[in-house]
Each structure stands twice: as structure tokens, then as C-alpha cells.
Design an enzyme around this catalytic site. Sequence first.
Site, PDB file in Angstrom:
ATOM      1  N   ARG A  10     -19.697   5.306 -47.181  1.00 41.21           N
ATOM      2  CA  ARG A  10     -18.729   4.244 -47.460  1.00 41.21           C
ATOM      3  C   ARG A  10     -19.495   2.960 -47.779  1.00 41.21           C
ATOM      4  NH1 ARG A  10     -15.800   0.504 -43.587  1.00 41.21           N
ATOM      5  NH2 ARG A  10     -14.276  -0.457 -44.982  1.00 41.21           N
ATOM      6  N   GLU A  22     -15.090   2.711 -39.392  1.00 41.27           N
ATOM      7  CA  GLU A  22     -16.206   2.007 -38.743  1.00 41.27           C
ATOM      8  C   GLU A  22     -16.146   2.229 -37.243  1.00 41.27           C
ATOM      9  OE1 GLU A  22     -16.850  -2.179 -39.463  1.00 41.27           O
ATOM     10  OE2 GLU A  22     -16.384  -1.946 -41.596  1.00 41.27           O
ATOM     11  N   GLU A  69     -10.750  -4.717 -43.195  1.00 44.15           N
ATOM     12  CA  GLU A  69     -10.412  -5.645 -42.108  1.00 44.15           C
ATOM     13  C   GLU A  69      -9.797  -6.944 -42.627  1.00 44.15           C
ATOM     14  OE1 GLU A  69     -13.915  -6.081 -39.649  1.00 44.15           O
ATOM     15  OE2 GLU A  69     -13.944  -3.967 -39.126  1.00 44.15           O
ATOM     16  N   HIS A 109     -14.888  -6.256 -49.309  1.00 46.33           N
ATOM     17  CA  HIS A 109     -15.424  -6.410 -47.952  1.00 46.33           C
ATOM     18  C   HIS A 109     -15.933  -7.849 -47.866  1.00 46.33           C
ATOM     19  CE1 HIS A 109     -17.190  -4.022 -44.383  1.00 46.33           C
ATOM     20  NE2 HIS A 109     -17.410  -5.303 -44.119  1.00 46.33           N
ATOM     21  N   TYR A 142     -14.272  -0.994 -32.234  1.00 45.35           N
ATOM     22  CA  TYR A 142     -15.518  -1.260 -31.493  1.00 45.35           C
ATOM     23  C   TYR A 142     -15.291  -1.397 -29.991  1.00 45.35           C
ATOM     24  CZ  TYR A 142     -17.683  -1.907 -36.026  1.00 45.35           C
ATOM     25  OH  TYR A 142     -18.159  -1.683 -37.292  1.00 45.35           O
ATOM     26  N   ASN A 151     -10.988   0.840 -37.923  1.00 43.75           N
ATOM     27  CA  ASN A 151     -12.297   0.363 -37.442  1.00 43.75           C
ATOM     28  C   ASN A 151     -12.127  -0.031 -35.989  1.00 43.75           C
ATOM     29  OD1 ASN A 151     -12.849   0.585 -40.150  1.00 43.75           O
ATOM     30  ND2 ASN A 151     -13.347  -1.565 -40.482  1.00 43.75           N
TER      31      ASN A 151
HETATM   32  O1  IFM Z   1     -20.611  -5.828 -39.666  1.00 47.86           O
HETATM   33  C1  IFM Z   1     -19.245  -5.773 -39.461  1.00 47.86           C
HETATM   34  C2  IFM Z   1     -18.541  -5.190 -40.670  1.00 47.86           C
HETATM   35  O2  IFM Z   1     -18.858  -5.889 -41.834  1.00 47.86           O
HETATM   36  C3  IFM Z   1     -17.056  -5.252 -40.479  1.00 47.86           C
HETATM   37  N1  IFM Z   1     -16.667  -4.662 -39.229  1.00 47.86           N
HETATM   38  C4  IFM Z   1     -17.380  -5.033 -38.036  1.00 47.86           C
HETATM   39  C5  IFM Z   1     -18.875  -4.922 -38.269  1.00 47.86           C
HETATM   40  C6  IFM Z   1     -19.646  -5.329 -36.998  1.00 47.86           C
HETATM   41  O3  IFM Z   1     -19.317  -6.635 -36.620  1.00 47.86           O
END
Ligand code: IFM
Length: 480
Positions: free
Chosen positions: A86, A381, A175, A130, A306, A304
Site C-alpha cells: 500500500r 495500518e 485518515e 495521504h 494503533y 487503521n
Molecule cells: O505515520 C502515520 C501514517 O502516515 C498515518 N497513520 C498513522 C501513522 C503513524 O502515526
Amino acid sequence: MTATDPRPLTTVRQFPPGFLWGAATAAYQIEGAAAEDGRTPSIWDTFSHTPGKVFEGHTGDVAIDHYHRFRDDVRMMADLGLSAYRFSVSWPRVQPTGRGPAVQKGLDFYRRLVDELLAAGIEPVATLYHWDLPQELETAGGWPERATAERFGAYAALVGEALGDRITRWTTLNEPWCTAFLGYGSGVHAPGRTDPVAALRAAHHLNLGHGLAAQALRSAHPAQAKVSISLNLHEIRPLTSSAEDREAARRIDAVGNRVFLGPLLDGAYPEDLLADTAALTDWAFVRDGDTATIGRPLDSLGINYYTPTVVSAVTEGMAKPQDDGHGASEHSPWPGADDVAFHRAPGEPTAMGWAVDPNGLYELLTRVSARYPDLPLLITENGAAYEDEVGADGTVHDPDRIAYVHGHLAAVHRAVADGADVRGYFLWSLMDNFEWAYGYAKRFGAVHVDYTSLARTPKSSAHWYARVARSNELVDPAES
Ligand code: IFM
């Protein structure tokens, strides 16, 4: 697993056949070549060159020079057994002012990259946006203006027509929450504006831009274009079960998640979001027909993830502003949610200070798939920054990253076993790169990059992930 595999079935965590094993990057974070072959500045070039905006004045001028090294990088991806990659297309490289015809050299770069990927048996997954808006479009008003959504639709048509014969999977936006609310609300991202109304207008015009781009991609190659959008959905947890904390969670869900999910998948902006933000705007910028344009069916939804987001009501004596994990600012990125406080989630922090919580991914996937059962999901992500060090022998051991990815893949596997239709996983990121306002200070890569020589060294997580990708099953971290 083979027929003769001696391990008991319960210990083998096989993923569905055809599951995509990928890694992700973004143009401004890796390409460099900022002024080559007709590329003009994006808002991130302007922002990173503005003193005080990015850690130690780092910029993406050279980044990790992927523009010149893409062939070696693709070879490395093939060595790592990836089945998909990606990447994002840089708008100012392809259409420098955001208007008019495409620059052939810009398109040719992506054509060569994609051909290289296809020859290596790696499926290209292209993101159209992006975060690198051509600066000229920001100067004309940026995402708060409707014209930017229309420009984005036209840019999508250019790229779709030029590359849609060889790229079938598209992500319109990455995002959009960050673009709208960090870019125009808290100002920690480019273009660095701090106006909550502009942020809400930007959110709508990003949604509209997605809808127009989706139409353009499909009409360029009706038989094969598969269209998606990647959302950083917030997995929100109230600090306590009190009514006040649950109300705080509802507000953040409205302006963090449903501001996109509503028009994309439910046919309208949520009533509670409109009420929460009524003192700021009447949303008259949403015109008749917009939600129909935005809400055309998606082929998949990119998620995405985290870390979870823990919130409560603000109580007396609580410090303001709050650290919500998105970067310090005097200005909130959460319009209509001034009375919400953010708390550090339990769990070991990564180098970003984000708590490791794989269960948050399980909960997110099962919740989204229960709400939208017919929509395939892709994890576009997931990953972690750690303070990796190069050993005396030149290798990089990153057991924390392996544990992070292993834990999150186990959560994905559990969600799939419980019925979530997850079709693939993209590790963020393939290589260490420019981490926005943190510059090069945070390393997310499975591949280490020496920022002086730009040499690439796969970390132990890359070797472990390659085994996962090749076997299509969750390999024990002890086997790394
Ligand atoms: O690096 C970023 C990415 O560009 C977008 N999502 C979160 C990642 C980590 O912060």
C-alpha cells in the site's frame, strides 16, 4: 499448515485463503525528490519548512529517497514475501497545482513502481490522498472549500485513467480525520490552521471528495476498480461507566468516527453530531445530493488502528489541554466536545506513548462488522514505533515490535473466527520514515533506515513477518 504438520490444530492460527499480507507507506513520508520532475510544494513541504512545526526542522525533501530507490525497495518487499503493498500517490507530483493536465513524468514514476510490483507478484494498493495537498489548493482555501473536493474528483479521474489498467484496489483518502481535525482544528498537522468550523467543513469536503473520486475511479475502469477509504476509527472507552463518561464517549464517537461512517455508510450525518456542533455551524455547507454522492457502496473499508482512546467528562481541577495522543496543541481537534477529557490507556506505551492494546482492535473489528455485516474489511495500518538500535553486528532486533504485531494479528484472527470479514493486514510501516510532526525521531519501520547512508536493513520483525506472510499463519514470536 500441511497434512503432515505435527502440531495440534488449536495451536495453528491459519488465516483465510487469499488473505493479503502487506506493508504500507505514504508518498511524503518516503519519496523525497521534492522538487524533481515537475513536483511542486504540498502543504507538508510548506509546513515542514516553517520553523517550529516539525521536530528539529526535519522535512521530506529527501525522506528515504524511495523515488530513486523504488526498484531495490520492491525487491526487498518480494524477499519479505509480501503479497500486497500500500503506497500513496503524491498529488503535487502528478498534478502540481491541483488543476489541469497530469505531468507525464509524475505518472510515469507510479507506472514504473506498479509494473515493478506486478512483476514481483505483489498487488499494488494505491491511496490517492495521504495528506499532501498541493499548496496552491490550500492557498485557494484548502479542504474547508467545496472546490477542493471537486478538484480531488478531477485528480482521481486523471490517475484512474492513467493507471487503472494495472491498479485495481484504490483507497481514496487516508485518515480524513487527521486531515480535517489535526490539519484545520488543532493545527499540529499541515496546513496548521486552528479553526473548528474550518475543520468541520473540511471533514464534509473530504467525504464529498471521496464520493467524487470513487465515481471517477469506477467510470475510468468500471469492470475492475475496487474502491475503499481508510479511516483511523477511534476505539473509544469511557473511563468509568458513569452517565457523564458515557456521554463523553458518545461525543468523541460522533466527531471521531460517525462524522465519516454516517455519510459513507448510514446515508446521513448523525443527528447528535449536528446537535453537538450546532453552536459552531448549521452545516449549510452540506448540499442536496452530497450524502448520496458520498454514500455510494464501497468495495471494502480500510481500518487503521494503533491504540484505544480513553475519555471521561471533565471534572474540576483537571488539566487542560488534554493529551489525546495526537500531539500537543492549545487548540482542540474535537469540535463540539470541549467538556471531554482524555486519559492514557492502560498498557505498555510504545515510543509514541500509545498504549499497546490488541483487544481494542478485536473490539473495533467485531463492532464494525456487526454494524456493517456485508462490508469486507482491510486493516490498512497497524504497527508501532520503538527506539530501535543497530547492533554491533549491523542487525536490528526489535522484539517489542514483533510482540506488538503478533498480539494484534492474534486479535485479527480471533475477530475473523468470530465472523468478521477481514481480507488483509498492512503493517505500518514497511520502512522507517518521516513521521509527520515528529520528523525522523520515531521509527515505525519493519525495515531500518540509516538516515545518513539511507541503507535499508530488515529488522528481526521483518524476518518474522515474512514467515507469517509466507505461511499465512500466525508464527510464534519465539520462532523469530
Ligand atoms: O505515520 C502515520 C501514517 O502516515 C498515518 N497513520 C498513522 C501513522 C503513524 O502515526
